[in-house]
Scaffold this motif. Structure first.
Motif, short mmCIF file in Angstrom:
data_model
loop_
_atom_site.label_atom_id
_atom_site.label_comp_id
_atom_site.label_asym_id
_atom_site.label_seq_id
_atom_site.Cartn_x
_atom_site.Cartn_y
_atom_site.Cartn_z
N HIS A 61 -36.42 -5.06 -31.65
CA HIS A 61 -37.59 -5.92 -31.72
C HIS A 61 -37.19 -7.35 -32.04
O HIS A 61 -36.02 -7.63 -32.32
CB HIS A 61 -38.63 -5.40 -32.71
CG HIS A 61 -38.17 -5.39 -34.14
ND1 HIS A 61 -37.23 -4.50 -34.63
CD2 HIS A 61 -38.53 -6.16 -35.20
CE1 HIS A 61 -37.05 -4.73 -35.92
NE2 HIS A 61 -37.83 -5.73 -36.30
N HIS A 63 -37.71 -9.60 -34.44
CA HIS A 63 -37.49 -10.25 -35.73
C HIS A 63 -36.07 -10.81 -35.81
O HIS A 63 -35.13 -10.22 -35.28
CB HIS A 63 -37.72 -9.25 -36.88
CG HIS A 63 -39.15 -9.18 -37.32
ND1 HIS A 63 -39.70 -8.04 -37.85
CD2 HIS A 63 -40.14 -10.11 -37.29
CE1 HIS A 63 -40.98 -8.28 -38.15
NE2 HIS A 63 -41.26 -9.52 -37.82
N ASP A 65 -33.83 -10.89 -38.05
CA ASP A 65 -32.75 -10.07 -38.59
C ASP A 65 -32.31 -8.98 -37.60
O ASP A 65 -31.44 -8.17 -37.91
CB ASP A 65 -33.13 -9.47 -39.96
CG ASP A 65 -34.34 -8.57 -39.92
OD1 ASP A 65 -35.27 -8.86 -39.16
OD2 ASP A 65 -34.36 -7.56 -40.65
N HIS A 66 -32.90 -8.99 -36.40
CA HIS A 66 -32.48 -8.06 -35.35
C HIS A 66 -31.99 -8.79 -34.09
O HIS A 66 -31.29 -8.20 -33.28
CB HIS A 66 -33.63 -7.10 -35.00
CG HIS A 66 -33.98 -6.19 -36.14
ND1 HIS A 66 -33.57 -4.87 -36.20
CD2 HIS A 66 -34.63 -6.43 -37.30
CE1 HIS A 66 -33.98 -4.34 -37.34
NE2 HIS A 66 -34.64 -5.26 -38.02
N HIS A 151 -44.17 -1.34 -35.24
CA HIS A 151 -43.82 -2.27 -36.33
C HIS A 151 -44.34 -3.68 -36.06
O HIS A 151 -45.06 -4.25 -36.87
CB HIS A 151 -42.31 -2.23 -36.51
CG HIS A 151 -41.71 -3.32 -37.32
ND1 HIS A 151 -42.02 -3.52 -38.64
CD2 HIS A 151 -40.79 -4.27 -37.00
CE1 HIS A 151 -41.31 -4.55 -39.10
NE2 HIS A 151 -40.58 -5.02 -38.12
N ASP A 173 -37.09 -1.07 -36.90
CA ASP A 173 -38.01 -1.07 -38.04
C ASP A 173 -39.23 -0.26 -37.66
O ASP A 173 -39.75 -0.41 -36.56
CB ASP A 173 -38.42 -2.50 -38.41
CG ASP A 173 -37.27 -3.29 -39.01
OD1 ASP A 173 -36.18 -2.69 -39.21
OD2 ASP A 173 -37.44 -4.49 -39.27
N HIS A 393 -43.89 -2.52 -42.53
CA HIS A 393 -42.94 -1.40 -42.58
C HIS A 393 -43.61 -0.13 -43.11
O HIS A 393 -44.48 -0.19 -43.97
CB HIS A 393 -41.78 -1.72 -43.53
CG HIS A 393 -40.84 -2.73 -42.98
ND1 HIS A 393 -39.74 -2.39 -42.23
CD2 HIS A 393 -40.85 -4.09 -43.05
CE1 HIS A 393 -39.09 -3.50 -41.88
NE2 HIS A 393 -39.75 -4.53 -42.36
ZN LIG Z 1 -38.66 -6.13 -38.30
#
Ligand SMILES: [Zn+2]
Length: 449
Positions: A61, A63, A65-66, A151, A173, A393
């Protein structure tokens, strides 16, 4: 099949898993480490593999941090395809451009190199290949498919198979089942190994009824004392869920009229993308849209896209509600509002999302009374409140239920994407509940299936 953990192991950010067999090398996610200066330095380190030798990236996805280190991967020679769902392709572009701009603004005075340049983002965008949920994609030696993770818009977990031999799933997530707009998380198929996120692996959210009641009450309190309610916004999903609930409160006259500012260019763009993909909504939200209600637009809402628009919020009379990024208060326009209102006892900061350790958000959440914002020392007098139920989450119970509802229980589970305590707590629960071996991997660990 060999899986190596190169991020999000005993930490929440920096998701990056390398999957290898004789025929191919694939990354699942290539996210940024976030939160602290140590995390920041981590992003600049060399990848523990040669980007030129990676055949493809599968992105769960959009975000940061991904997806946040994808442009660095491309800059260092990655030339393969980047697979993602259609909404993820759109959102990732917004997220990466924003990240580049944030670095540009932050580093300008420091004369230090950026993690990547806008040209790298453009090159990265060209490598994206949109693949919808459930469609099987065949790579050399591996097959995978995306399944709805519920998510954020377009979020997926990945089910992977190695020529009928080994099966592994990467949860990405997983969503909170109380998301009013998205579909719930899809059912997990039989797996040999499951990598599961554990952001809230040791916690339970409040109920949805409680969260709406709390939100309503905080807005009413703010109006009564002519204060300012600041809500740090996570641009994608949380903001749209918040707008959805505010839409309900305003249109049903459950709160008095009040000016509500959406002061985040990224959140404004993400909201537009969300409006472009109604086919990804759950049935209730879709019906509401089909009946003619714009579920994220209501009287009193003002979107402040430009800097000048944003500055004008200061002149607007109290009471007012300001939704601004970033969600963990470690950058973005919210800092200017915090400088103005953190020292004001009539105002409130309402935290509605996870605050990584090391961030200003975490310090405020922990009750610190003296903080520094934009080089100003501030005595915190504003009320600091939080509503955990807005989390995008799944909490511990929801994570356990998702495993329980799988077609078949996975044989081995690895708890990732959580602070060590949260991951360990979830691993213990999984072991107690299902008798499955559950481990908490470390960065650099490798497993063979
Ligand atoms: Zn996420």
């Amino acid at each position: 099949m060999k899986i190596s953990f190169h991020g999000a192991a005993r930490e929440v950010t920096g998701s990056c898993f390398l999957v290898e067999n004789d025929d191919c090398r694939v990354l699942v996610d290539c996210g940024m480490h976030q939160g602290t200066t140590v995390a920041d330095a981590e992003n600049f380190k060399d990848f523990p593999f040669d980007p030129k030798t990676v055949d493809a990236v599968i992105v769960t996805h959009a975000h940061l941090d991904h997806v946040g280190r994808l442009p660095k991967l491309v800059k260092e020679g990655f030339k393969g395809k980047i697979y993602a769902t259609p909404p993820t392709v759109e959102l990732a572009s917004v997220v990466l451009k924003d990240a580049e701009q944030v670095m540009e603004d932050a580093y300008r005075s420091e004369y230090r190199p950026k993690l990547f340049e806008s040209a790298d983002v453009e090159k990265t965008e060209k490598l994206f290949k949109a693949v919808d949920y459930s469609r099987k994609v065949r790579l050399d030696g591996l097959t995978f498919r995306f399944r709805d993770a519920g998510h954020i818009l377009g979020s997926a977990f990945v089910e992977m198979e190695e020529n009928g031999r080994a099966r592994a799933a990467f949860s990405g997530d997983l969503g909170n089942i109380h998301d009013p707009i998205l579909k719930p998380t899809a059912q997990l198929a039989a797996q040999d190994v499951l990598l599961i996120e554990s952001t809230y692996g040791n916690r339970l959210h409040e109920t949805v009824q409680d969260r709406s009641k709390q939100l309503k009450q905080y807005i009413i309190n703010t109006i009564k004392r002519a204060g300012v309610l600041i809500i740090p916004a996570f641009a994608i999903e949380r903001t749209q869920v918040l707008l959805f609930e505010l839409n309900h409160l305003v249109e049903n006259r459950l709160i008095p009229p009040v000016d509500i500012f959406l002061d985040s260019p990224m959140a404004i763009k993400a909201t537009e993308i969300m409006q472009d993909f109604p086919q990804y909504y759950n049935q209730t939200a879709l019906q509401q849209v089909c009946s003619g209600d714009d579920i994220m637009v209501f009287p009193g809402l003002e979107k402040t896209l430009t800097r000048d628009d944003s500055k004008r919020i200061n002149d607007s009379p109290r009471p007012k509600v300001i939704i601004a990024g970033s969600g963990m208060m470690n950058g973005g326009r919210i800092l200017h509002h915090l400088v103005r209102y953190l020292g004001d006892a009539r105002s409130m900061v309402l935290i509605i999302g996870y605050q990584a350790s090391g961030t200003l958000g975490r310090r405020l959440y922990n009750g610190d009374k003296h903080v520094e914002v934009l080089s100003e020392r501030i005595n915190v007098k504003a009320e600091i409140k939080s509503i955990g139920a807005y989390s995008a989450h799944a909490d511990q119970k929801q994570l356990i239920n998702w495993i329980k509802q799988a077609e078949q229980l996975p044989k081995h589970v690895y708890c990732t994407h959580g602070e060590e305590e949260a991951s360990a707590s979830l691993a213990t629960r999984i072991n107690e509940e299902f008798g499955i071996t559950a481990d908490v991997p470390r960065i650099g660990d490798t497993i063979i299936i």
